[in-house]
Design a protein around this motif. Structure first.
Motif, PDB file in Angstrom:
ATOM      1  N   SER A 134      -0.912  -1.928  -6.011  1.00  0.00           N
ATOM      2  CA  SER A 134       0.128  -1.064  -6.573  1.00  0.00           C
ATOM      3  C   SER A 134       0.298   0.201  -5.739  1.00  0.00           C
ATOM      4  O   SER A 134       1.424   0.648  -5.491  1.00  0.00           O
ATOM      5  CB  SER A 134      -0.193  -0.709  -8.024  1.00  0.00           C
ATOM      6  OG  SER A 134      -1.348   0.106  -8.110  1.00  0.00           O
ATOM      7  N   ALA A 138       3.465   1.436  -3.373  1.00  0.00           N
ATOM      8  CA  ALA A 138       4.041   2.774  -3.522  1.00  0.00           C
ATOM      9  C   ALA A 138       4.089   3.492  -2.181  1.00  0.00           C
ATOM     10  O   ALA A 138       5.070   4.166  -1.846  1.00  0.00           O
ATOM     11  CB  ALA A 138       3.229   3.582  -4.534  1.00  0.00           C
ATOM     12  N   ASN A 144       9.833   6.821  -3.212  1.00  0.00           N
ATOM     13  CA  ASN A 144      10.092   6.127  -4.473  1.00  0.00           C
ATOM     14  C   ASN A 144       9.118   6.660  -5.528  1.00  0.00           C
ATOM     15  O   ASN A 144       7.991   6.174  -5.656  1.00  0.00           O
ATOM     16  CB  ASN A 144       9.924   4.610  -4.297  1.00  0.00           C
ATOM     17  CG  ASN A 144      10.377   3.831  -5.521  1.00  0.00           C
ATOM     18  OD1 ASN A 144      10.440   4.361  -6.625  1.00  0.00           O
ATOM     19  ND2 ASN A 144      10.704   2.565  -5.330  1.00  0.00           N
ATOM     20  N   ALA A 147       7.736   4.082  -8.183  1.00  0.00           N
ATOM     21  CA  ALA A 147       6.649   3.196  -7.759  1.00  0.00           C
ATOM     22  C   ALA A 147       5.313   3.940  -7.763  1.00  0.00           C
ATOM     23  O   ALA A 147       4.287   3.394  -8.178  1.00  0.00           O
ATOM     24  CB  ALA A 147       6.934   2.636  -6.368  1.00  0.00           C
TER      25      ALA A 147
END
Length: 263
Positions: A134, A138, A144, A147
């Motif tokens: 994750s 990101a 972003n 994210a």
């Protein structure tokens, strides 16, 4: 490089939360009456059942379906493989380590506590990989914020869940005859795999991502074997209100709330 740093920071937090949970051994007395020991064992069983469902099997089904596959196939296949792995390990441990056949100072056997450490450690591997991936995603989407926020939320959720898991490992170890320091170290080290595999998965993200449903369900099968074969039989007694049963219900309830509320 930024992906690795972020993954290490996210999984480092989850490891520290496991360590904080394991530190509960320094709060409780070494010698406890049998009822309290049963509560701790039941609590560990409840935590592991809830984690197997909400942290492992359901995410495995969702990931497999999102990848265009049939969700239940890797969930069922990995679950069986995880259970078989623990069955084989259960059979080999007394031969490899004869001292594990000795009964602990309380109702917790040394073999049960060893299997508990194995199961929770296996469970932490795919969790660390999920957090690492994750943060890698990101970092790969610079700017972003959504994210990055999602990665932080995942790490926070898993970290908070790791606190009762760390306690669920270290407290039974304490009651099986280990010193508080040794019980704490084993409980803490069950979580060290999270930053290790969280960083490794960033280096091999493309190869590992398709295997995540299998890894998650593998850990679920291992945990459920320990619950059914070791923990529940040790807390069961012919009494009207079994404190181990109350502990199991409480552990399941707490872990279910954490898993659902924190995503």
């Amino acid at each position: 490089m930024q992906m690795i740093v972020w993954a290490a920071q996210g999984t480092g937090f989850t490891f520290l939360m496991t360590t904080a949970g394991a530190a509960m051994v320094f709060i409780f007395r070494k010698q406890m009456n049998e009822g309290i020991q049963r509560i701790f064992l039941g609590f560990a069983a409840g935590v592991m059942i809830a984690a197997s469902i909400w942290s492992l099997l359901l995410p495995a089904i969702e990931k497999a379906s999102a990848n265009g596959g049939i969700g239940w196939i890797p969930a069922a296949g990995g679950f069986v493989l995880g259970a078989v792995f623990l069955i084989v390990l259960d059979a080999l441990l007394p031969t490899l380590y004869p001292k594990l056949q000795q009964q602990g100072e309380g109702i917790v056997s040394r073999k049960s506590s060893a299997l508990l450490v194995w199961a929770v450690t296996l469970h932490n591997i795919p969790e660390g990989m999920a957090v690492g991936l994750s943060f890698a995603m990101a970092a790969g989407q610079a700017g972003n914020d959504a994210a990055f926020s999602a990665a932080i939320a995942l790490a926070a959720g898993i970290g908070i869940q790791n606190f009762p898991e760390g306690a669920a490992v270290s407290l039974p170890l304490l009651q099986s005859g280990h010193s508080p320091l040794r019980a704490f170290l084993y409980g803490s080290m069950s979580g060290i795999v999270e930053p290790v595999f969280g960083v490794l998965v960033v280096l091999a993200a493309g190869a590992v991502e398709p295997l995540m449903p299998w890894l998650l369900s593998f850990a679920a099968g291992a945990m459920m074997y320990v619950v059914i074969e070791e923990l529940i039989p040790q807390v069961h007694r012919e009494v009207r209100v079994n404190p181990g049963m109350l502990g199991a219900l409480g552990g399941f309830l707490i872990m279910m709330i954490l898993d659902v509320a924190l995503g």
